[in-house]
Design a protein around this motif. Structure first.
Motif, PDB file in Angstrom:
ATOM      1  N   SER A 363     -28.510  45.785  49.596  1.00 40.51           N
ATOM      2  CA  SER A 363     -29.900  46.134  50.205  1.00 40.51           C
ATOM      3  C   SER A 363     -30.776  46.852  49.212  1.00 40.51           C
ATOM      4  N   PHE A 364     -32.148  47.258  49.781  1.00 36.10           N
ATOM      5  CA  PHE A 364     -32.969  47.547  48.607  1.00 36.10           C
ATOM      6  C   PHE A 364     -32.667  49.215  48.475  1.00 36.10           C
ATOM      7  N   PRO A 365     -32.733  49.773  47.169  1.00 34.73           N
ATOM      8  CA  PRO A 365     -32.618  50.919  46.982  1.00 34.73           C
ATOM      9  C   PRO A 365     -33.311  51.897  47.691  1.00 34.73           C
ATOM     10  N   HIS A 366     -34.687  51.367  47.905  1.00 33.06           N
ATOM     11  CA  HIS A 366     -35.683  52.508  48.061  1.00 33.06           C
ATOM     12  C   HIS A 366     -35.541  52.794  49.651  1.00 33.06           C
ATOM     13  N   ASN A 367     -34.749  51.966  50.339  1.00 33.01           N
ATOM     14  CA  ASN A 367     -34.780  52.025  51.868  1.00 33.01           C
ATOM     15  C   ASN A 367     -33.693  53.286  51.919  1.00 33.01           C
ATOM     16  N   GLN A 368     -33.078  53.538  50.833  1.00 30.52           N
ATOM     17  CA  GLN A 368     -32.050  54.636  50.956  1.00 30.52           C
ATOM     18  C   GLN A 368     -32.751  56.005  50.153  1.00 30.52           C
ATOM     19  N   GLY A 369     -33.864  56.058  49.679  1.00 33.35           N
ATOM     20  CA  GLY A 369     -34.501  56.935  49.018  1.00 33.35           C
ATOM     21  C   GLY A 369     -34.217  56.986  47.702  1.00 33.35           C
ATOM     22  N   LEU A 370     -33.553  55.756  47.163  1.00 29.28           N
ATOM     23  CA  LEU A 370     -33.353  55.838  45.697  1.00 29.28           C
ATOM     24  C   LEU A 370     -34.269  54.954  44.917  1.00 29.28           C
ATOM     25  N   GLU A 372     -34.782  53.142  40.755  1.00 22.82           N
ATOM     26  CA  GLU A 372     -34.007  52.278  39.801  1.00 22.82           C
ATOM     27  C   GLU A 372     -32.548  52.762  39.278  1.00 22.82           C
ATOM     28  N   ASN A 373     -31.416  51.939  39.499  1.00 21.98           N
ATOM     29  CA  ASN A 373     -29.748  52.487  39.263  1.00 21.98           C
ATOM     30  C   ASN A 373     -29.290  51.416  38.709  1.00 21.98           C
ATOM     31  N   GLU A 374     -28.075  52.048  38.198  1.00 20.38           N
ATOM     32  CA  GLU A 374     -27.037  51.083  37.333  1.00 20.38           C
ATOM     33  C   GLU A 374     -26.715  49.806  38.248  1.00 20.38           C
ATOM     34  N   PHE A 375     -26.578  49.933  39.404  1.00 22.43           N
ATOM     35  CA  PHE A 375     -26.159  48.981  40.677  1.00 22.43           C
ATOM     36  C   PHE A 375     -26.954  47.938  40.990  1.00 22.43           C
ATOM     37  N   GLY A 376     -28.289  48.141  40.860  1.00 29.72           N
ATOM     38  CA  GLY A 376     -29.227  47.263  41.326  1.00 29.72           C
ATOM     39  C   GLY A 376     -29.237  47.400  42.829  1.00 29.72           C
ATOM     40  N   ASN A 377     -29.095  46.098  43.441  1.00 25.12           N
ATOM     41  CA  ASN A 377     -29.041  46.071  44.972  1.00 25.12           C
ATOM     42  C   ASN A 377     -27.832  46.194  45.448  1.00 25.12           C
ATOM     43  N   LEU A 378     -26.876  46.246  44.823  1.00 23.64           N
ATOM     44  CA  LEU A 378     -25.488  46.496  45.215  1.00 23.64           C
ATOM     45  C   LEU A 378     -25.282  48.089  45.889  1.00 23.64           C
ATOM     46  N   ALA A 379     -25.423  47.998  47.169  1.00 19.04           N
ATOM     47  CA  ALA A 379     -25.324  49.220  47.844  1.00 19.04           C
ATOM     48  C   ALA A 379     -24.004  49.661  48.034  1.00 19.04           C
ATOM     49  N   LEU A 380     -23.045  48.900  48.169  1.00 27.02           N
ATOM     50  CA  LEU A 380     -21.670  49.411  48.615  1.00 27.02           C
ATOM     51  C   LEU A 380     -20.671  48.183  47.999  1.00 27.02           C
ATOM     52  N   SER A 381     -19.638  48.586  47.377  1.00 25.91           N
ATOM     53  CA  SER A 381     -18.644  47.714  47.068  1.00 25.91           C
ATOM     54  C   SER A 381     -17.390  48.613  47.130  1.00 25.91           C
ATOM     55  N   LEU A 382     -16.515  47.733  48.002  1.00 29.81           N
ATOM     56  CA  LEU A 382     -15.046  48.203  48.369  1.00 29.81           C
ATOM     57  C   LEU A 382     -14.040  47.208  47.639  1.00 29.81           C
ATOM     58  N   SER A 417     -17.761  51.250  44.378  1.00 28.69           N
ATOM     59  CA  SER A 417     -18.939  51.397  43.414  1.00 28.69           C
ATOM     60  C   SER A 417     -20.346  50.963  44.328  1.00 28.69           C
ATOM     61  N   GLY A 418     -21.358  51.010  43.805  1.00 30.54           N
ATOM     62  CA  GLY A 418     -22.544  50.772  44.501  1.00 30.54           C
ATOM     63  C   GLY A 418     -23.433  52.097  44.336  1.00 30.54           C
ATOM     64  N   PHE A 419     -24.709  52.245  44.851  1.00 27.66           N
ATOM     65  CA  PHE A 419     -25.520  53.317  44.725  1.00 27.66           C
ATOM     66  C   PHE A 419     -25.439  54.045  46.096  1.00 27.66           C
TER      67      PHE A 419
END
Length: 751
Positions: A363-370, A372-382, A417-419
């Motif tokens: 998803s888009f990081p800015h939707n969660q108030g974030l 630029e980050n090291e994970f890009g658009n990767l919100a959650l990885s399990l 991992s993920g933002f």
């Protein structure tokens, strides 16, 4: 009457076809006890344990006629490949024909026509089963003897099973923790492969399906053979679907009326690619096979499910088949080594498995108030790796008794991992030992019972989440969960009887006490779970659940009538569930904060399964289900409880229209669901609805090539309705509109 029946030996995975005179033979069998299963269309199925000596064995079997279409949906009790015949719980057996006929694109949707079985859906391609109002970690799904592990705690986490790669399903409704482990508290779904081909035979098969509502196109190719006792089978499945249609032009979100352009939910398309390959040996001493399989799914998530929907992001982008953000990418790989080995008159089963479940949400990081980050658009990885070992030994005790002893052990390693953060890194080791005994007290009465001890170690790591302010990292961290180390040890037990009266009435009664170990997600979660649209927080102090359950089944089975009634009752001590807290979440994209809690609760209800042959070739069926639960501490119902519902149907078998068109049938069904007014705090009431489905099927022969076809329609009235268990119900989004399905099955005999 001469029969061309199918006779199978479960232990060896062998089957043969009787001659028209009813004769059949299995050669080169070692002395021992074998579980025989006989089926034939138009007759009740037959099961028997047969002892074969040095001179072999002669057997005379007489099948009872049945005009009931549910004859393949056999009420049998055989929870092991080689095990007890009269387990006191009712086990429904589904064959490939039933699964193919009801294939709705996912395995869970294929079985929800059975009373007592529901599904939790997230859109179209994501669904998970519910048994008697319970799901998630209270239902165990076993694929080829190995427990399926796919982050099943999430309502938006579907079951990673190829619906085309299922031949036989055994559904245990009620507590099954004794045999399978603590996650079988509500029930177990066993997926078993078909018997192997006879030596020298090779067959292939093509199955295809089209569904009009979301333009789903499915292709599945299968080959199955036996070359000098080397058995092999392989399957490849491809499914593609577009945004699905709903009979609505708008929906209400947070008090705002928002549009649904072209009656299609934007970004609900998906793409699936699945494969499996099995190879091994089939000998007189048993069977040993290795199966490698992969499940690959990309599915869009409706844009209103992550962040706040608005007219701009809901607007059609020109392509109903593209998969945009937000989306999920799920991959599940398994390697399973199955062994069934004869030890004198006894049988040993050894199943070893490795599986890797990779679940990624974008998803888009800015939707969660974030920012630029090291994970890009990767919100959650399990990333979950699971190693499993199961061992069972079946032993005969004279003609009237047998026992099964065994153990299960499972080691799980989860890395995230993920933002975003939801579930921490953890390692878990759990397992148990059990003993199950069956004794035939007389020709009509069988008793069984057993005991099990389970234990677990959860080692959960601390997680520190970066803090952002105005989309920029501050360099500071928030502790989302601390280090947690928990150990659990306890027992489960059950006993029951199966009584047969005049070959027509079977009464099964089971009493059991089950024990369920809290999962890492219940102990340590702390983040926004977008599939449930809420911030979920675990509780590191949770204790294990304890249930006391009773299950009764009374069935009447005659030539033209089948009636089965199954009431149940369960008391749960320290039942674990999610409940809203009296405060709002501090995280973006969430509203109320939900916490895992424990209270005492009761579950009760029942199912009705019936079918009547009204006149020749015309059958009427009626299924009904009801679940009542009550939180004894809050005085409220528990969340996600399916409403009372019925499914009534008529089916007529049309006489053959010459040699080229045979086995024709036409059917009509009506599903009625009552309003669900018994809801938990902050859970919405759902209005009742009625749906209509109809269709016809036939076998067509073109020269020497047979084809099986079915044309059917679902929600024929294009009704606007809400499924109480649907996750999109929380967004006031109705279910699919009218759908027309066409399926084709082409068997090919290569040799």
């Amino acid at each position: 009457m001469p029969l061309a029946a199918i006779i199978s030996i479960h232990e060896l995975g062998k089957s043969t076809l009787a001659s028209l005179d009813g004769d059949f033979q299995f050669s080169n069998l070692n002395p021992g006890v074998y579980h025989l299963h006989v089926t034939h269309l138009g007759f009740k199925s037959y099961s028997k344990n047969v002892e074969v000596g040095m001179e072999g064995a002669e057997l005379s079997i007489q099948l009872n006629e049945s005009e009931i279409l549910l004859a393949s949906l056999t009420v049998e009790a055989n929870p092991f490949k080689n095990g007890p015949l009269e387990q006191s719980q009712t086990i429904l057996i589904l064959d490939r024909e039933f699964i193919q006929r009801n294939n709705g694109g996912t395995f869970a949707n294929a079985i929800e026509k059975l009373p007592g079985i529901s599904t939790i859906n997230t859109g179209v391609g994501i669904s998970k089963p519910v048994i008697r109002g319970m799901s998630f970690n209270r239902i165990m799904v076993n694929d080829r003897g190995i427990k399926q592990e796919g982050q099943q705690w999430g309502a938006d986490h579907g079951l990673e099973i190829d619906p085309f790669d299922v031949d036989r399903v055994e559904i245990v409704k009620g507590p099954a923790s004794l045999i399978y482990g603590s996650d079988g508290m509500a029930g177990v779904i066993n997926i078993a492969p078909a018997a192997f081909q006879q030596n020298g035979a090779i067959e292939a098969n093509y199955s295809g399906m089209y569904r009009s509502n979301n333009d789903m196109i499915s292709h599945s190719v299968f080959v199955d053979g036996n070359e000098q006792d080397f058995v092999f089978r392989a399957r490849f499945t491809a499914q593609d679907f577009s945004d699905y249609r709903v009979p609505a032009e708008n929906f209400v979100y947070a008090g705002f009326l928002l549009p649904i352009f072209d009656n299609r939910l934007k970004n609900t398309a998906g793409r699936e690619r699945h494969f499996s390959f099995t190879g091994g040996l089939q000998k007189d001493w048993g069977v040993s096979t290795v199966t490698v399989s992969g499940f690959n799914q990309q599915a869009g998530i409706f844009v209103g499910a992550v962040g706040i929907p608005n007219i701009n992001n809901l607007r059609h982008d020109g392509d109903h088949r593209n998969i945009d953000l937000p989306k999920q990418d799920n991959q599940h790989y398994k390697v399973i080594w199955n062994n069934t080995i004869q030890l004198g008159k006894n049988w040993m089963e050894l199943d070893l498995g490795y599986q890797r479940n990779q679940r990624r949400e974008f998803s888009f990081p800015h939707n969660q108030g974030l920012g630029e980050n090291e994970f890009g658009n990767l919100a959650l990885s399990l990333d979950l790796n699971v190693y499993t070992a199961n061992l069972r030994l079946n032993q005969q005790h004279g003609e009237g008794g047998q026992s099964v002893a065994g153990f299960n052990v499972q080691h799980s390693v989860n890395r995230q991992s993920g933002f975003e953060f939801l579930l921490p890194n953890f390692e878990s080791l759990q397992g148990g030992v059990f003993y199950f005994r069956e004794q035939r007290l007389n020709s009509n009465l069988v008793w069984n019972g057993g005991i099990r001890v389970d234990g677990a170690l959860h080692d959960i790591q601390e997680h520190l989440q970066p803090i952002f302010v105005r989309l920029q990292p501050t360099g500071e961290f928030e502790q989302r969960n601390a280090d947690i180390y928990r150990r659990f040890l306890n027992w489960s037990g059950s006993t029951g009887i199966s009584w047969v009266y005049k070959d027509d009435v079977n009464v099964k009664f089971n009493l059991g006490s089950a024990y369920r170990i809290p999962t890492p997600i219940e102990l340590a979660s702390n983040g926004v779970h977008h599939g449930n649209f809420r911030h979920e927080v675990g509780n590191a102090n949770l204790t294990a659940e304890r249930s006391y359950q009773a299950d009764l089944n009374i069935s009447l089975s005659k030539k033209k009538v089948l009636v089965s009634i199954s009431p149940f009752f369960g008391y749960f001590d320290n039942y674990i569930y999610l409940a809203p807290a009296p405060r709002f979440s501090p995280l973006p994209g969430a509203s109320l904060l939900w916490e895992y809690r424990q209270n005492n609760a009761i579950f009760t209800g029942g199912e009705l399964l019936s079918q009547v042959s009204l006149v020749k070739n015309l059958n009427f069926s009626l299924g009904a289900e009801y679940v009542y639960n009550h939180n004894l501490d809050t005085g409220l119902p528990l969340p996600l409880t399916p409403p009372f519902s019925t499914l009534a149907g008529l089916e007529y078998k049309i006489p053959a229209l010459g040699k080229n068109i045979q086995n024709m049938y036409v059917f009509v069904e009506s599903r009625w669901a009552a309003s669900q007014n018994r809801v938990d705090r902050n859970e919405r009431i759902t209005e009742g609805y009625q749906l209509w489905e109809a269709g016809l099927g036939w076998d067509l022969r073109l020269k020497n090539q047979p084809l099986q076809l079915q044309l059917s329609g679902q929600n024929l009235g294009n009704a606007v309705y809400f499924n109480h268990l649907s996750r999109y119900r929380l967004l006031n989004l109705p279910e699919q509109g009218r759908n027309i399905s066409l399926s084709i099955n082409i068997p090919v005999g290569i040799r």
